[in-house]
Design a protein around this motif. Structure first.
Motif, PDB file in Angstrom:
ATOM      1  N   HIS A  49       0.869  -1.171   0.000  1.00 47.21           N
ATOM      2  CA  HIS A  49       0.000   0.000   0.000  1.00 47.21           C
ATOM      3  C   HIS A  49       0.908   1.223   0.000  1.00 47.21           C
ATOM      4  O   HIS A  49       1.786   1.347   0.856  1.00 47.21           O
ATOM      5  CB  HIS A  49      -0.893   0.025   1.234  1.00 47.21           C
ATOM      6  N   TYR A  51       1.028   5.374   0.114  1.00 45.32           N
ATOM      7  CA  TYR A  51       0.335   6.621   0.390  1.00 45.32           C
ATOM      8  C   TYR A  51       1.349   7.734   0.204  1.00 45.32           C
ATOM      9  O   TYR A  51       2.459   7.657   0.734  1.00 45.32           O
ATOM     10  CB  TYR A  51      -0.185   6.669   1.833  1.00 45.32           C
ATOM     11  N   ILE A  53       1.596  11.782   0.705  1.00 48.77           N
ATOM     12  CA  ILE A  53       0.953  12.981   1.232  1.00 48.77           C
ATOM     13  C   ILE A  53       1.758  14.171   0.738  1.00 48.77           C
ATOM     14  O   ILE A  53       2.964  14.269   0.987  1.00 48.77           O
ATOM     15  CB  ILE A  53       0.871  12.915   2.771  1.00 48.77           C
ATOM     16  N   SER A  66      -3.241   8.783  -8.170  1.00 45.71           N
ATOM     17  CA  SER A  66      -2.903   7.353  -8.080  1.00 45.71           C
ATOM     18  C   SER A  66      -2.062   6.909  -9.260  1.00 45.71           C
ATOM     19  O   SER A  66      -1.084   6.178  -9.101  1.00 45.71           O
ATOM     20  CB  SER A  66      -4.181   6.513  -7.997  1.00 45.71           C
ATOM     21  N   VAL A  87      -2.724  -0.662  -3.365  1.00 52.82           N
ATOM     22  CA  VAL A  87      -3.320   0.653  -3.122  1.00 52.82           C
ATOM     23  C   VAL A  87      -2.268   1.709  -3.398  1.00 52.82           C
ATOM     24  O   VAL A  87      -1.140   1.602  -2.915  1.00 52.82           O
ATOM     25  CB  VAL A  87      -3.806   0.782  -1.648  1.00 52.82           C
ATOM     26  N   LEU A  89      -2.498   5.752  -3.078  1.00 53.40           N
ATOM     27  CA  LEU A  89      -3.397   6.836  -2.717  1.00 53.40           C
ATOM     28  C   LEU A  89      -2.612   8.115  -2.473  1.00 53.40           C
ATOM     29  O   LEU A  89      -1.691   8.140  -1.650  1.00 53.40           O
ATOM     30  CB  LEU A  89      -4.180   6.454  -1.454  1.00 53.40           C
ATOM     31  N   GLY A  90      -2.958   9.159  -3.190  1.00 53.55           N
ATOM     32  CA  GLY A  90      -2.337  10.457  -3.017  1.00 53.55           C
ATOM     33  C   GLY A  90      -3.284  11.380  -2.275  1.00 53.55           C
ATOM     34  O   GLY A  90      -4.438  11.538  -2.670  1.00 53.55           O
ATOM     35  N   LEU A  91      -2.791  11.962  -1.196  1.00 51.24           N
ATOM     36  CA  LEU A  91      -3.603  12.832  -0.362  1.00 51.24           C
ATOM     37  C   LEU A  91      -2.859  14.121  -0.038  1.00 51.24           C
ATOM     38  O   LEU A  91      -1.626  14.119   0.035  1.00 51.24           O
ATOM     39  CB  LEU A  91      -3.936  12.137   0.967  1.00 51.24           C
ATOM     40  N   ALA A  96      -5.397  13.695   4.440  1.00 50.43           N
ATOM     41  CA  ALA A  96      -4.865  12.613   5.275  1.00 50.43           C
ATOM     42  C   ALA A  96      -5.412  12.734   6.695  1.00 50.43           C
ATOM     43  O   ALA A  96      -5.845  11.734   7.288  1.00 50.43           O
ATOM     44  CB  ALA A  96      -3.337  12.641   5.285  1.00 50.43           C
ATOM     45  N   GLN A  99      -8.958  11.600   6.938  1.00 50.08           N
ATOM     46  CA  GLN A  99      -9.097  10.146   6.829  1.00 50.08           C
ATOM     47  C   GLN A  99      -8.440   9.417   7.994  1.00 50.08           C
ATOM     48  O   GLN A  99      -8.407   8.194   8.029  1.00 50.08           O
ATOM     49  CB  GLN A  99      -8.528   9.656   5.499  1.00 50.08           C
ATOM     50  N   ILE A 101      -5.279   9.329   8.816  1.00 45.32           N
ATOM     51  CA  ILE A 101      -3.944   8.791   8.528  1.00 45.32           C
ATOM     52  C   ILE A 101      -2.923   9.624   9.283  1.00 45.32           C
ATOM     53  O   ILE A 101      -2.720  10.796   8.988  1.00 45.32           O
ATOM     54  CB  ILE A 101      -3.653   8.790   7.014  1.00 45.32           C
ATOM     55  N   TYR A 103       1.074   9.917  10.731  1.00 47.42           N
ATOM     56  CA  TYR A 103       2.413   9.463  10.325  1.00 47.42           C
ATOM     57  C   TYR A 103       3.469  10.259  11.066  1.00 47.42           C
ATOM     58  O   TYR A 103       3.220  11.349  11.560  1.00 47.42           O
ATOM     59  CB  TYR A 103       2.593   9.606   8.816  1.00 47.42           C
TER      60      TYR A 103
END
Length: 110
Positions: A49, A51, A53, A66, A87, A89-91, A96, A99, A101, A103
């Motif tokens: 996955h 991600y 950001i 994506s 997955v 996913l660009g946020l 982020a 959702q 997320i 980090y």
């Protein structure tokens, strides 16, 4: 039934962001706030996955984000690794947070 495919003219901004992301994957920079790249895999050879950001793509569609992530990852790590991505996913940082997320920075040399 007719079949078709989506065609898009690549925006020069898209190409620029893809190149920046490839460079960050190949040569991670400590102390740079964005893009934040998070890679998760339960174990070796498990689906990955990804991600990313990044405030830079606030005006891009989720689909384009994506696609950009997958293209950059394949360029940086090779097709075999890219085929293992489940997955991408660009946020933006705000998306982020919304959702849930969370980090924390990791040393690029680690």
């Amino acid at each position: 039934m007719s079949f078709a495919q989506i065609t898009r003219n690549l925006n020069p901004r898209y190409v620029e962001l893809e190149e920046k992301l490839v460079q960050e994957w190949q040569h991670p920079q400590n102390g740079i706030a964005e893009p934040v790249i998070i890679m998760e895999a339960e174990r070796q050879q498990a689906p990955t996955h990804l991600y990313v950001i990044w405030s830079e793509w606030k005006d891009m569609s989720m689909r384009d984000r994506s696609k950009l992530i997958l293209n950059a990852y394949e360029r940086a790590e090779g097709r075999n690794f890219a085929l293992n991505v489940a997955v991408a996913l660009g946020l933006t940082p705000e998306e982020a947070r919304k959702q849930g997320i969370e980090y924390a920075p990791v040393d690029a040399a680690a």
